[in-house]
Design a protein around this motif. Structure first.
Motif, short mmCIF file in Angstrom:
data_model
loop_
_atom_site.label_atom_id
_atom_site.label_comp_id
_atom_site.label_asym_id
_atom_site.label_seq_id
_atom_site.Cartn_x
_atom_site.Cartn_y
_atom_site.Cartn_z
N MET A 16 0.48 -51.31 -9.31
CA MET A 16 -0.34 -50.43 -8.46
C MET A 16 0.25 -49.03 -8.34
O MET A 16 -0.47 -48.07 -8.09
N ASP A 20 -3.15 -47.54 -8.71
CA ASP A 20 -3.85 -47.29 -7.45
C ASP A 20 -2.87 -47.16 -6.27
O ASP A 20 -2.61 -48.12 -5.53
N ARG A 22 -3.19 -45.90 -3.39
CA ARG A 22 -3.76 -46.20 -2.07
C ARG A 22 -3.69 -47.70 -1.79
O ARG A 22 -3.30 -48.14 -0.71
N LYS A 23 -4.08 -48.46 -2.82
CA LYS A 23 -4.03 -49.92 -2.68
C LYS A 23 -2.57 -50.38 -2.47
O LYS A 23 -2.30 -51.30 -1.69
N ALA A 27 -1.03 -52.47 0.61
CA ALA A 27 -0.32 -53.73 0.37
C ALA A 27 1.08 -53.69 0.97
O ALA A 27 1.55 -54.67 1.55
N GLU A 158 -3.62 -42.99 2.92
CA GLU A 158 -4.05 -44.35 3.25
C GLU A 158 -3.43 -44.81 4.57
O GLU A 158 -4.10 -45.40 5.42
#
Lengths: 199, 317
Positions: A16, A20, A22-23, A27, A158
């Motif tokens: 990630m 990603d 942001r993800k 997490a 985020e």
């Protein structure tokens, strides 16, 4: 922790980082066990950085001591740097009205360092072909710093549920403040020294 | 394992591979064989020559050492020599000297240590730089073989004690010192009064005794009878060439020649490794953390501030 390691969820974090951020931030905020794994990244980065720098010049047998023990000092420096900048970024976030969470900020900053491990394979190629490795080391270092900064900014966005511009302001505010303080301190020092010699 | 994890594992494998390749590449270039020589050797670890550098005035460090157990001054030189004597790889030592000499005790300690190395069958070769006079020569004389450059300044076999006499200045400024002492000689060589004839004789006795020791040690180290040295042991300095004529040195040559001579005398191959001291402060710090004695700063060119008069084997023009 053992189960967490066996589950290979941490491998997804590394994925990630590239795909990603942001993800990744979401997490990391959910999983507190990601924090210790995060400190493995500065350790890997310090080893890779020492190897990359060593490729740039001729080495003596001291290289073996550097790679066996020197990386520990470099690792400590990176962790200290992340904690320091993380604290300032967290403070800046609180100043701008967001909820502070220094642990998450430091965690995101640790994972954001991961792209820097790509510096070694990149420099290795230019070093083997002896094609301006120092130039490309500087260029890639700057590019990877920008990449890491982009990951942190997206992570902060985020974390604080804020827009990218506001997250960038939170991230860069400490740098601007430190830069301004350093600039004015330098101006004052120069003025003082000049005044001392001309008085 | 899903696809994403396979990608990450591939990246990690790539990183490990690049690390291994980088270490191999650095090791090859470290040997100085170039990338075209497809030959990987382990770092130099075999029997070789150790280097000790004596630069600047010789004195025992009055500050009691630096951080992380770092030693300075003659103590550091003795420590370095001791480390080399304990190192099984060291078969010869080259002592590089660029010093005008220094205090009597510090110089004698280094001399004794070198003589002990000789007794342990370690070949010791002295290589003179610009200056190896007085105490610098004293130290060199302990070595098995001495090389000087053609223009090296050496000799100055003798002892000196210098003390300022500030009596006139004190009188001019109207300063008077109150001295309460237990014996008449307790303020010997005091800077604020003239030296008496008796005091001069006392100091001369120390000077003469140190001079005799200097002569005897040079004679012992060089294996030359004292009467042969005495004619040139009047404090005169001389070039390397003149010193060769008077048998104070064995050969004219550079530091490289000294290394080659050390290898030859120790029956080492021509490419035997050289183990130099660590001078980089960061390397010294890391060596200290590792517990290695590479962390010592063996150069003695620090100034040891002291206004005490000292008896010295020192060339003081």
């Amino acid at each position: 922790m053992k189960e967490f390691l066996k589950s290979l969820v941490w491998v997804d974090y590394f994925y990630m980082v590239f795909t990603d951020p942001r993800k990744l931030a979401a997490a990391l905020m959910r999983e507190s066990r990601s924090l210790p794994i995060g400190f493995v990244i500065p350790a890997c980065v310090s080893i890779m950085d020492i190897l990359a720098i060593s490729l740039l010049g001729s080495q003596t047998p001291f290289f073996y001591i550097k790679i066996t023990y020197g990386w520990i000092l470099f690792f400590m420096l990176l962790v200290f740097q992340n904690i320091l900048i993380g604290s300032l970024v967290d403070t800046a976030g609180q100043v701008l009205g967001h909820q502070g969470n220094i642990k998450n900020v430091i965690n995101i900053m640790n994972y954001a360092l991961f792209p820097r491990v790509l510096l070694l394979p990149a420099i290795l190629i230019f070093s083997v072909f002896n094609f301006a490795p120092v130039f490309f080391y500087v260029l890639f270092s700057m590019a990877l710093f920008a990449w890491s900064a982009a990951i942190v900014v997206q992570g902060l966005s985020e974390m604080h549920s804020a827009g990218l511009a506001r997250a960038a302001a939170v991230f860069f505010m400490p740098f601007v403040l430190i830069g301004s303080v350093a600039f004015f301190a330098m101006v004052l020092t120069v003025v003082s020294i000049f005044g001392y010699f001309t008085a | 394992m899903d696809k994403n994890r396979k990608i990450v594992v591939s990246i990690l494998i790539l990183l490990v591979l690049s690390s291994v390749l980088a270490i191999i590449d650095i090791s090859i270039s470290m040997q100085g064989t170039g990338r075209d020589a497809y030959r990987l050797r382990s770092p130099d670890t075999g029997p070789g020559v150790g280097i000790v550098r004596i630069y600047g005035p010789i004195a025992i460090d009055a500050s009691g050492g630096g951080p992380l157990g770092m030693a300075y001054g003659s103590d550091a030189i003795v420590q370095r020599l001791d480390d080399l004597s304990r190192d099984a790889r060291i078969k010869a030592v080259v002592v590089r000297i660029n010093s005008p000499g220094g205090t009597v005790a510090a110089t004698q300690e280094i001399y004794d240590k070198i003589m002990r190395l000789r007794k342990d069958n370690i070949v010791v070769v002295a290589s003179m730089g610009e200056l190896a006079a007085s105490g610098g020569y004293y130290v060199a004389s302990a070595c098995n073989y001495i090389l000087a450059n053609h223009g090296s300044i050496t000799g100055s076999i003798g002892v000196i004690a210098v003390s300022p006499n500030l009596k006139g200045l004190f009188e001019k400024l109207g300063i008077r010192m109150n001295v309460i002492k237990s014996g008449r000689y307790k303020d010997l060589l005091s800077a604020y009064r003239d030296i008496s004839q008796e005091e001069r004789e006392l100091i001369q006795e120390i000077i003469d005794s140190s001079y005799k020791k200097f002569l005897a040690d040079v004679a012992l180290g060089r294996n030359i009878p004292i009467p042969e040295i005495e004619p040139v042991a009047d404090g005169r300095v001389m070039s390397g060439e003149t010193a060769l004529r008077h048998r104070l040195v064995d050969e004219l040559g550079s530091f490289e020649t000294a290394l080659a001579k050390a290898r030859a005398l120790a029956k080492l191959p021509e490419d035997a490794p050289v183990y130099d001291e660590v001078t980089n402060p960061v390397e010294r710090l890391l060596m200290s953390l590792q517990g290695a004695r590479g962390g010592i700063d063996i150069r003695v060119d620090r100034q040891f501030p002291s206004n005490l008069p000292a008896v010295e084997y020192r060339y003081q023009p």
